[in-house]
Design an enzyme around this catalytic site. Structure first.
Site, mmCIF file in Angstrom:
data_model
loop_
_atom_site.group_PDB
_atom_site.id
_atom_site.type_symbol
_atom_site.label_atom_id
_atom_site.label_comp_id
_atom_site.label_asym_id
_atom_site.label_seq_id
_atom_site.Cartn_x
_atom_site.Cartn_y
_atom_site.Cartn_z
ATOM 1 N N SER A 132 0.878 -1.302 -0.051
ATOM 2 C CA SER A 132 -0.122 0.029 0.063
ATOM 3 C C SER A 132 0.934 1.280 0.213
ATOM 4 C CB SER A 132 -1.180 -0.078 1.179
ATOM 5 O OG SER A 132 -2.050 0.963 1.143
ATOM 6 N N ASP B 125 -8.720 -3.455 -5.797
ATOM 7 C CA ASP B 125 -8.537 -4.344 -4.575
ATOM 8 C C ASP B 125 -9.661 -3.960 -3.365
ATOM 9 O OD1 ASP B 125 -7.443 -2.262 -3.346
ATOM 10 O OD2 ASP B 125 -5.487 -2.874 -3.569
ATOM 11 N N HIS C 93 -7.643 -5.284 -0.446
ATOM 12 C CA HIS C 93 -6.623 -4.727 -0.184
ATOM 13 C C HIS C 93 -5.714 -5.260 0.939
ATOM 14 C CE1 HIS C 93 -3.999 -1.008 -0.750
ATOM 15 N NE2 HIS C 93 -4.175 -0.591 0.706
#
Length: 533
Positions: free
Chosen positions: A179, A386, A411
């Site tokens: 991320s 995601d 995610h």
């Protein structure tokens, strides 16, 4: 299960895997795990007494301690966001060589602890491959409120790389980021490319919002967000409390959708507004705002936003100084380049509806005042991704990548996904030469992946497509090179449950194409079907 066994059989056929090792492997290159936003334990230290307590993540007293210890204000002269409490410092624990802070974010939580796992599953998996904490496995936790290019963070990251290089006996480092951690690494690479090239061998970015997470950040800036869901949410931090933090976080502004990126469909903000026409009659119109036009909406919607801290009312409007800082960060990211001696890989999530554009109000319930927006639930216009980062953003790294692989996953879940582990293991060569065969002298790189799942008429159907490139210098043993024809193989499995109430079967076709320019292309197409009475 059968599809997993089938793929393993294909790998065995291609001589990609060997028996797993159950001991510490001293030959592995070191790995550094870098988490994303909200992915590190944060401790509050009382500067007067030295008392330390965890404020992120915690369940008991979470909201009160969060507001008291983590609420902050941005200082444009330093680029830091500083605590409202002047007597509190925020620290990230360094236990277990940095891994403790990014493993289980609330070690005291027993029931439902998987909701606060971060790199927990990946750490456990890598230990099973032969990695060793403090020798070949390390973590880099950080105060995720701060900017990804903050000078003191860049200095800490440089020190971390140097210490790992020393601890591993001078080996170069593999970085795995998740991320926003990808933006941190990219900022460091742009600002300190010489240090990056000196210490880093490979960088694997997972679910990185290279062009931002427009839908998610728009709603976060206007409404806040929740990091846990379900029953735990009632004991955790309220969306309102989180909202007041995010408004003063440089990192959040750096995650806004990039307005200069050539989106396939540009992210917009839509608002159903109630207006009066020339006759004084109320009408409802749908207004659309581009990313740049959205700034004025933020300003108006948050113009009267205030918090009460220690009896004092503090204004927290949309911060234009923070926006200037984030725009500079974006410029730095745009000019980043992968050094010649470093290899870059990108894993991104797919198959999840992901917020892209945001809509407030409706034709039947229009907005009459923009200051209502923080108190109204938004609707999303979604794209593939995601669930947080659009696939389009995660793929657009702007770098020279060795491979980009899409994996169906959300995610957070993508960093504990079996297929992601397999791809990473290949790229790290952590299963004792998963690509490299010392006899035949070849390397195999995964270049594409696509998994789809569907349920139809009582059947669960999973389809898988993977592609590899076999790179080798020798022409020996390449039987189909001279003929110019591809080789095609077929394999199948089937299984019936012991009580005859369940069954599953899987089929796969493998095509090995002739070598061209030192590369040989392999395609795998597989499907599994299962049913139960």
């Amino acid at each position: 299960m059968l599809l997993d066994e089938l793929v393993k059989s294909i790998e065995m056929w291609l001589k990609l895997i060997k028996k797993p090792q159950e001991y510490i492997d001293p030959n592995l290159d070191p790995v550094l795990l870098v988490p994303g936003v909200a992915g590190s334990i944060l401790n509050a230290v009382d500067d007067k007494t030295g008392r330390t307590e965890r404020v992120w993540v915690r369940i008991l007293g979470a909201d009160h301690e969060f507001c008291d210890k983590l609420w902050c204000r941005f200082d444009p002269s330093t680029g830091r966001t500083d605590n409202l409490d002047p007597d509190t410092s925020i620290e990230v624990p360094e236990d277990r060589y940095g891994l403790y802070a990014i493993d289980n974010l609330d070690p005291d939580m027993i029931i439902g602890s998987d909701c606060v796992y971060y790199f927990h599953d990946m750490i456990a998996e890598m230990l099973s491959w032969g990695y060793q904490e403090g020798k070949t496995l390390f973590g880099f936790g950080y105060d995720f409120r701060q900017s990804n290019r903050l000078q003191e963070r860049m200095e800490c990251f440089a020190q971390k790389l140097e210490s790992i290089h020393t601890a591993s006996g001078g080996k170069k480092i593999n970085i795995i980021s998740h991320s926003m951690g990808g933006l941190l690494v990219k900022c460091f690479m742009a600002l300190h490319s010489d240090i990056f090239e000196k210490y880093v061998k490979n960088w694997i970015a997972i679910a990185a919002p290279f062009q931002g997470a427009p839908g998610y950040i728009t709603s976060s800036l206007l409404n806040g967000t929740s990091f846990v869901h379900g029953w735990e949410e009632r004991f955790f931090i309220s969306k309102w409390s989180m909202h007041q933090l995010l408004i003063e976080c440089p990192s959040i502004y750096e995650l806004m959708g990039c307005p200069d990126f050539k989106w396939e469909h540009a992210p917009v903000l839509e608002i159903w507004k109630e207006k009066s026409n020339s006759n004084g009659e109320a009408t409802v119109v749908l207004e659309t705002y581009s990313p740049l036009e959205t700034i004025s909406v933020y300003e108006q919607a948050l113009s009267n936003n205030k918090v009460t801290y220690n009896g004092e009312k503090i204004s927290l409007p949309f911060n234009l100084e923070l926006l200037k800082w984030a725009n500079k960060t974006r410029e730095i990211l745009c000019h980043a380049k992968i050094p010649d001696k470093v290899k870059f890989y990108n894993i991104y999530g797919t198959n999840y509806k992901t917020p892209h554009s945001v809509c407030y109000g409706s034709q039947n319930a229009p907005i009459s005042d923009l200051q209502q927006l923080p108190f109204i639930q938004s609707e999303y216009i979604s794209v593939d991704g995601d669930g947080t980062v659009p696939t389009e953003s995660a793929k657009a790294d702007g770098l020279n990548a060795e491979a980009r692989v899409g994996v169906p996953g959300d995610h957070r879940g993508i960093i504990c996904d079996r297929h992601v582990f397999r791809v990473i293991k290949h790229w790290l060569r952590a299963d004792h030469d998963p690509y490299y065969n010392p006899i035949n002298d070849y390397v195999i790189l995964p270049t594409a992946c696509d998994i789809k799942r569907r349920h139809k008429k009582g059947l669960d159907v999973t389809s898988l497509r993977e592609e590899w490139e076999i790179v080798s210098e020798s022409q020996d043993g390449d039987e189909n090179a001279a003929s110019g024809k591809e080789k095609v193989g077929y394999i199948s499995f089937s299984h019936v449950g012991g009580d005859n109430t369940t069954w599953e079967e899987a089929h796969a076709t493998v095509a090995v194409h002739p070598k061209s320019e030192g590369k040989q292309h392999v395609e795998l197409n597989a499907v599994s079907v299962s049913a139960s009475a």
